[in-house]
Design a protein around this motif. Structure first.
Motif, PDB file in Angstrom:
ATOM      1  N   SER A  35      32.857  34.053  46.257  1.00 42.43           N
ATOM      2  CA  SER A  35      32.568  33.046  47.277  1.00 42.43           C
ATOM      3  C   SER A  35      31.969  31.800  46.647  1.00 42.43           C
ATOM      4  N   ALA A  36      31.074  31.977  45.689  1.00 38.47           N
ATOM      5  CA  ALA A  36      30.455  30.839  45.011  1.00 38.47           C
ATOM      6  C   ALA A  36      31.490  30.040  44.226  1.00 38.47           C
TER       7      ALA A  36
ATOM      8  N   SER B  26      34.766  29.885  44.797  1.00 39.57           N
ATOM      9  CA  SER B  26      35.650  29.199  45.754  1.00 39.57           C
ATOM     10  C   SER B  26      34.971  27.981  46.359  1.00 39.57           C
ATOM     11  N   GLN B  27      33.681  28.113  46.641  1.00 38.03           N
ATOM     12  CA  GLN B  27      32.940  27.025  47.261  1.00 38.03           C
ATOM     13  C   GLN B  27      32.664  25.893  46.278  1.00 38.03           C
ATOM     14  N   CYS B  28      32.285  26.242  45.047  1.00 38.14           N
ATOM     15  CA  CYS B  28      31.897  25.230  44.059  1.00 38.14           C
ATOM     16  C   CYS B  28      33.088  24.587  43.357  1.00 38.14           C
ATOM     17  N   PHE B  29      34.141  25.367  43.148  1.00 39.24           N
ATOM     18  CA  PHE B  29      35.261  24.873  42.331  1.00 39.24           C
ATOM     19  C   PHE B  29      36.596  25.140  43.024  1.00 39.24           C
ATOM     20  N   PRO B  30      36.785  24.590  44.219  1.00 30.47           N
ATOM     21  CA  PRO B  30      38.045  24.824  44.944  1.00 30.47           C
ATOM     22  C   PRO B  30      39.236  24.280  44.164  1.00 30.47           C
ATOM     23  N   GLY B  31      40.258  25.096  44.040  1.00 25.65           N
ATOM     24  CA  GLY B  31      41.465  24.662  43.348  1.00 25.65           C
ATOM     25  C   GLY B  31      41.381  24.727  41.841  1.00 25.65           C
ATOM     26  N   GLN B  32      40.210  25.027  41.293  1.00 32.12           N
ATOM     27  CA  GLN B  32      40.063  25.115  39.840  1.00 32.12           C
ATOM     28  C   GLN B  32      40.252  26.552  39.390  1.00 32.12           C
ATOM     29  N   GLU B  33      40.954  26.718  38.283  1.00 27.79           N
ATOM     30  CA  GLU B  33      41.203  28.071  37.784  1.00 27.79           C
ATOM     31  C   GLU B  33      39.989  28.565  36.998  1.00 27.79           C
ATOM     32  N   VAL B  34      39.365  29.617  37.510  1.00 26.34           N
ATOM     33  CA  VAL B  34      38.216  30.221  36.848  1.00 26.34           C
ATOM     34  C   VAL B  34      38.530  31.701  36.636  1.00 26.34           C
ATOM     35  N   ASP B  35      38.459  32.140  35.386  1.00 26.44           N
ATOM     36  CA  ASP B  35      38.717  33.541  35.047  1.00 26.44           C
ATOM     37  C   ASP B  35      37.414  34.313  35.252  1.00 26.44           C
ATOM     38  N   VAL B  36      37.339  35.075  36.347  1.00 21.99           N
ATOM     39  CA  VAL B  36      36.129  35.816  36.681  1.00 21.99           C
ATOM     40  C   VAL B  36      36.297  37.269  36.239  1.00 21.99           C
ATOM     41  N   ARG B  37      35.389  37.732  35.406  1.00 17.89           N
ATOM     42  CA  ARG B  37      35.429  39.102  34.891  1.00 17.89           C
ATOM     43  C   ARG B  37      34.132  39.803  35.283  1.00 17.89           C
ATOM     44  N   TYR B  38      34.259  40.983  35.870  1.00 18.30           N
ATOM     45  CA  TYR B  38      33.086  41.729  36.320  1.00 18.30           C
ATOM     46  C   TYR B  38      32.749  42.839  35.337  1.00 18.30           C
ATOM     47  N   ASP B  39      31.476  43.211  35.318  1.00 18.80           N
ATOM     48  CA  ASP B  39      31.005  44.169  34.319  1.00 18.80           C
ATOM     49  C   ASP B  39      31.662  45.532  34.457  1.00 18.80           C
ATOM     50  N   TYR B  40      32.173  45.855  35.638  1.00 14.49           N
ATOM     51  CA  TYR B  40      32.750  47.178  35.878  1.00 14.49           C
ATOM     52  C   TYR B  40      34.260  47.218  35.635  1.00 14.49           C
ATOM     53  N   GLU B  41      34.863  46.074  35.319  1.00 14.45           N
ATOM     54  CA  GLU B  41      36.322  46.015  35.178  1.00 14.45           C
ATOM     55  C   GLU B  41      36.771  46.403  33.773  1.00 14.45           C
ATOM     56  N   LEU B  42      37.896  47.095  33.700  1.00 11.70           N
ATOM     57  CA  LEU B  42      38.469  47.507  32.423  1.00 11.70           C
ATOM     58  C   LEU B  42      39.855  46.915  32.250  1.00 11.70           C
TER      59      LEU B  42
END
Length: 255
Positions: free
Chosen positions: A92-93, A95-111
């Protein structure tokens, strides 16, 4: 054109504005700082000057974000409720802060498909200056011989009462050379303290004493301690006892 430090500060401030009220901290880093400490198999596939931001949860996240998330949205019984909350808050943050910008978000639980983590959380926290990652190699005259000892991060304000939740990589944002790499605060400088920390984390992690290796300004609330002390498979039952029902149950009761 490389992004200036002012741009980095602006991006960090935007994320802080969205996330700090929910109990999160953010710290910027360069991909190259992270990659330089790791073998190639763990590298982030971005140029060294790419901006990234590590997201930590502080003790207040439980009351400021998690319990309101449960109250408003409930949870799905398919994955960890904390993970669901963190993903909601961070996405949500972004999408709100950087609409339309590509941000690669990686979570600590993802493999990754290789079963390796999408990022090494403690290394990211260390190179960002957010927390010091203490490892066996940081102890002079190690008393453990060949025994494997897992490392642990210590936060200068919260000790061990925090968690590293996500890494945001801004693939289109190169950072200039004026962004200097910070030195993480060495909260446990003595050999004796580091031995106590690593032995506490590796051998007695259930009693959480290692988290108090430095005097924390805030620790987990009793309710939060109860939650994390409960085995993951039993946390859904605990949430139900607190009055939080899974989404599936709520949906079945709706007309």
């Amino acid at each position: 054109m490389a992004a200036s430090t002012a741009n980095v500060d602006e991006i960090t401030a935007q994320l802080e504005d969205c996330l700090s009220k929910c109990g999160f901290e953010v710290s910027p880093l360069k991909v190259g700082w992270y990659n330089s400490l790791l073998p190639a198999s763990f590298h982030l596939a971005y140029p060294d000057d790419t901006l990234a931001v590590v997201v930590l949860s502080t003790p207040s996240m439980f009351e400021q974000a998690f319990l309101p998330f449960m109250e408003e949205r409930g949870y799905q019984g398919l994955s960890d409720p904390i993970d669901q909350c963190v993903k909601h808050q961070v996405s949500s943050a972004v999408s709100q802060c950087f609409p339309g910008q590509e941000v690669d978000v990686r979570y600590d639980y993802e493999l990754l498909p290789s079963r390796k983590p999408k990022f090494l959380a403690q290394t990211a926290a260390h190179v960002s200056g957010a927390a010091f990652y203490y490892q066996k190699s940081d102890v002079i005259d190690q008393p453990w011989d060949e025994k494997k000892m897992f490392g642990v991060c210590v936060h200068p304000k919260f000790g061990g009462w925090f968690a590293i939740r996500a890494l945001l990589v801004f693939g289109g944002v190169p950072v200039g050379s004026e962004m200097a790499q910070p030195v993480p605060p060495d909260c446990v400088p003595s050999r004796e303290g580091r031995i106590q920390l690593l032995e506490g984390f590796n051998f007695h992690w259930q009693d959480w004493s290692y988290r108090n290796i430095v005097h924390p300004v805030q620790t987990y609330s009793q309710k939060q301690r109860d939650y994390f002390a409960t085995p993951p498979a039993q946390r859904f039952a605990l949430l139900k006892s607190w009055g939080f029902l899974p989404k599936e149950t709520i949906n079945l009761n709706q007309p």
